[in-house]
Scaffold this motif. Structure first.
Motif, short mmCIF file in Angstrom:
data_model
loop_
_atom_site.label_atom_id
_atom_site.label_comp_id
_atom_site.label_asym_id
_atom_site.label_seq_id
_atom_site.Cartn_x
_atom_site.Cartn_y
_atom_site.Cartn_z
N VAL A 338 -46.91 50.92 78.25
CA VAL A 338 -45.80 51.82 77.91
C VAL A 338 -44.84 51.13 76.95
N SER A 339 -44.61 49.84 77.21
CA SER A 339 -43.68 49.11 76.36
C SER A 339 -44.22 48.99 74.93
N HIS A 340 -45.52 48.78 74.81
CA HIS A 340 -46.14 48.72 73.47
C HIS A 340 -46.14 50.11 72.83
N HIS A 341 -46.44 51.14 73.61
CA HIS A 341 -46.46 52.49 73.04
C HIS A 341 -45.07 52.89 72.54
N LEU A 342 -44.06 52.46 73.28
CA LEU A 342 -42.68 52.74 72.84
C LEU A 342 -42.41 52.11 71.48
N GLU A 343 -42.95 50.91 71.32
CA GLU A 343 -42.77 50.24 70.02
C GLU A 343 -43.41 51.08 68.92
N PHE A 344 -44.60 51.61 69.21
CA PHE A 344 -45.28 52.42 68.19
C PHE A 344 -44.43 53.65 67.85
N VAL A 345 -43.94 54.31 68.89
CA VAL A 345 -43.16 55.53 68.68
C VAL A 345 -41.91 55.23 67.86
N LYS A 346 -41.31 54.06 68.17
CA LYS A 346 -40.07 53.72 67.48
C LYS A 346 -40.32 53.27 66.04
N LYS A 347 -41.49 52.67 65.80
CA LYS A 347 -41.68 52.03 64.48
C LYS A 347 -42.77 52.64 63.61
N GLN A 348 -43.77 53.25 64.26
CA GLN A 348 -44.94 53.63 63.49
C GLN A 348 -44.76 54.99 62.83
N ASP A 349 -45.26 55.09 61.61
CA ASP A 349 -45.39 56.40 60.97
C ASP A 349 -46.70 56.97 61.49
N ILE A 350 -46.61 57.86 62.49
CA ILE A 350 -47.83 58.37 63.12
C ILE A 350 -48.49 59.37 62.19
N LYS A 351 -49.73 59.07 61.78
CA LYS A 351 -50.43 59.91 60.81
C LYS A 351 -50.61 61.32 61.36
N GLY A 352 -50.33 62.29 60.51
CA GLY A 352 -50.50 63.68 60.93
C GLY A 352 -49.27 64.25 61.58
N SER A 353 -48.27 63.42 61.89
CA SER A 353 -47.07 63.95 62.54
C SER A 353 -46.17 64.66 61.53
N GLY A 354 -46.42 64.40 60.24
CA GLY A 354 -45.64 65.08 59.21
C GLY A 354 -44.27 64.49 58.99
N THR A 355 -43.94 63.44 59.73
CA THR A 355 -42.62 62.83 59.53
C THR A 355 -42.79 61.34 59.25
N LEU A 356 -41.85 60.81 58.54
CA LEU A 356 -41.87 59.38 58.27
C LEU A 356 -40.85 58.70 59.17
N LYS A 357 -41.21 57.55 59.68
CA LYS A 357 -40.31 56.86 60.59
C LYS A 357 -39.90 55.52 59.99
N SER A 359 -38.91 51.84 59.85
CA SER A 359 -39.10 50.80 60.85
C SER A 359 -37.89 49.87 60.93
N GLN A 360 -36.78 50.41 61.37
CA GLN A 360 -35.57 49.59 61.40
C GLN A 360 -35.23 49.12 62.81
N ASP A 361 -35.97 49.67 63.78
CA ASP A 361 -35.62 49.35 65.16
C ASP A 361 -35.97 47.90 65.48
N GLU A 362 -35.11 47.24 66.19
CA GLU A 362 -35.32 45.84 66.55
C GLU A 362 -36.21 45.70 67.79
N TYR A 363 -36.66 46.82 68.31
CA TYR A 363 -37.40 46.84 69.57
C TYR A 363 -38.60 45.89 69.57
N ALA A 364 -38.74 45.13 70.65
CA ALA A 364 -39.96 44.32 70.85
C ALA A 364 -40.43 44.59 72.27
N PRO A 365 -41.74 44.79 72.45
CA PRO A 365 -42.23 45.11 73.80
C PRO A 365 -42.08 43.94 74.76
N ILE A 366 -42.10 44.24 76.06
CA ILE A 366 -42.05 43.16 77.05
C ILE A 366 -43.38 42.39 77.01
#
Ligand SMILES: [Zn+2]
Length: 452
Positions: A338-357, A359-366
């Protein structure tokens, strides 16, 4: 007689303080209390030989290490009977279709005895030395659960569940019934006369308790200085429902009843607002992070680092059977996922989502060491029993696991034979956490007593 466990030892002292002894010892007295932990057994022995006439040395094998017992901060014991079922449903549907009808069956004491024996056996097998159990509305069968934990030597907080509204006709109490049964339960638990198993006040969740019942439960907890457990902000629809009924935030609904204390643990906390986190911190209330059920019941991502950074204590819960495993080792992996997935959600431009994200979040997974903290000392802190258990600090009780990495499903080819001892020990820990299972937990101790 003093016992000294000698060999590779790991434990945590805080989220970021993971201590290892490549050739250390934990000395335990006849009451199961840790009398010392350190890196030089011979030196300790020479200093203490006069004090302790007999010291039994237990030498761990090269492939083994000692770690603190696992703490399950949130598990519904009756739901082990339906584990794996209905996990394609959202929370409120799952409760009505599966959970309430099952829990009502625990009015049958024979059924309860059969299930609860297995529950305690299977959690011990998976290395759970301390569990915070929800029972059911039925006081007598919940006592059977407490007795079973006691009989099998597991440390436990056990709660008779309270619910007097928004529940099916076949599984609901009146306010009076709920309060009286809770009082009876607390008194009956005292008669068990054990330090291992304690009662915990357990309103199911704000939606299934009226303000009046919550307030009375808050009073009982205060009068007898009891532990409290419940659920908070698990799913969006539930949060909206609570707000509409209580005309306040979810956390305020509990706080108004005096239910947020230093001995309270709330499961989930997925959707807490910032001011609710602030309130939890102010009251010293903790959170049980339940990554498996948050995923399976589509409740959401719980950002545990957000809670921890704001000063809220967090432990891990299996949340069986919203979660599909009784193993806290499994919960460690889910928490890492979950902690890694959160990082993806916060930082990744998920292909097909139609939005750009951006990557400014300082988040690092546990990392795995932090996850082990959450599963051991973090859990003990969250349940307000870290003065008793959670790591190998002198004066605490010896709640521990011996992990053997030479047993299937692990293989020890010693691929890194030239590595330093510290490095090798950390590799054994990683192997166990990422690949191992209950078969690698060869011994389980609670208060110095071997229970597996
Ligand atoms: Zn739960």
């Amino acid at each position: 007689m003093v016992k000294a466990f000698i060999g590779q030892i790991v434990h945590t002292k805080s989220l970021n303080d993971f201590e290892i002894f490549t050739n250390g010892f934990v000395a335990v007295d006849e009451n199961g209390t840790i009398i010392d932990t350190g890196s030089n057994f011979q030196l300790w022995q020479s200093k203490n030989i006069a004090k302790f006439t007999e010291i039994k040395e237990i030498h761990l094998k090269e492939e083994q290490f000692l770690m603190p017992g696992l703490v399950d901060c949130h598990i519904h014991a009756p739901q082990v009977a339906q584990i794996g079922l209905g996990l394609d449903m959202p929370l409120l549907d799952w409760l009505n279709t599966y959970t309430f009808p099952l829990e009502a069956k625990f009015a049958d004491q024979n059924f309860a005895a059969r299930v609860y024996k297995k529950v305690v056996e299977s959690t011990i097998k998976c290395g759970t030395t301390l569990a915070s159990y929800f029972g059911t509305n039925n006081k007598d069968s919940t006592l059977i659960l407490a007795r079973e934990a006691c009989r099998q030597g597991q440390r436990a907080l056990v709660g008779k569940v309270c619910s007097n509204c928004n529940s099916p006709d076949f599984y609901v109490e009146t306010t009076e019934e709920s309060v009286f049964a809770t009082m009876d339960f607390v008194n009956d638990m005292k008669k068990l006369n054990t330090d291992l198993v304690q009662p915990t006040i357990t309103p199911r969740f704000a939606l299934s308790c009226t303000k009046e019942l919550l307030a009375q439960l808050g009073e009982i907890a205060k009068e007898y200085n009891l532990h409290i457990q419940s659920h908070i902000s698990e799913s969006i629809s539930e949060v909206e429902f609570v707000k509409s009924i209580f005309s306040s935030s979810y956390a305020e609904a509990y706080d108004a009843a005096g239910l947020l204390t230093e001995k309270t643990i709330m499961a989930h906390a997925v959707h807490l607002e910032d001011d609710e986190i602030e309130l939890l911190k102010k009251r010293g209330t903790s959170v049980a992070h339940c990554p498996a059920s948050n995923t399976m019941l589509s409740s959401g991502f719980c950002d545990v680092l957000r809670l921890i950074k704001k000063g809220v204590k967090v432990g891990l819960g299996t949340d069986v059977s919203g979660g599909n495993s009784v193993s806290i080792q499994d919960a460690i992996l889910r928490a890492l996922d979950v902690s890694h997935h959160l990082e993806f959600v916060k930082k990744q431009d998920i292909k097909g989502s139609g939005t750009l994200k951006p990557s400014q979040d300082e988040y690092a997974p546990i990392n795995y060491k932090q996850a082990i903290f959450l599963a051991t000392l973090g859990g003990a802190q969250a349940l307000a029993v870290d003065h008793i258990t959670g790591n190998f600090i002198k004066g605490k009780e010896f709640d521990a696991l011996i992990i053997d990495t030479s047993i299937h499903p692990l293989h020890n080819f010693d691929a890194n034979s030239t590595a330093a001892a510290e490095h090798k020990l950390l590799e054994l820990v990683q192997k166990f956490i990422y690949v191992g299972d209950d078969r690698n937990i060869v011994n389980v101790f609670v208060a110095g007593k071997k229970i597996k």
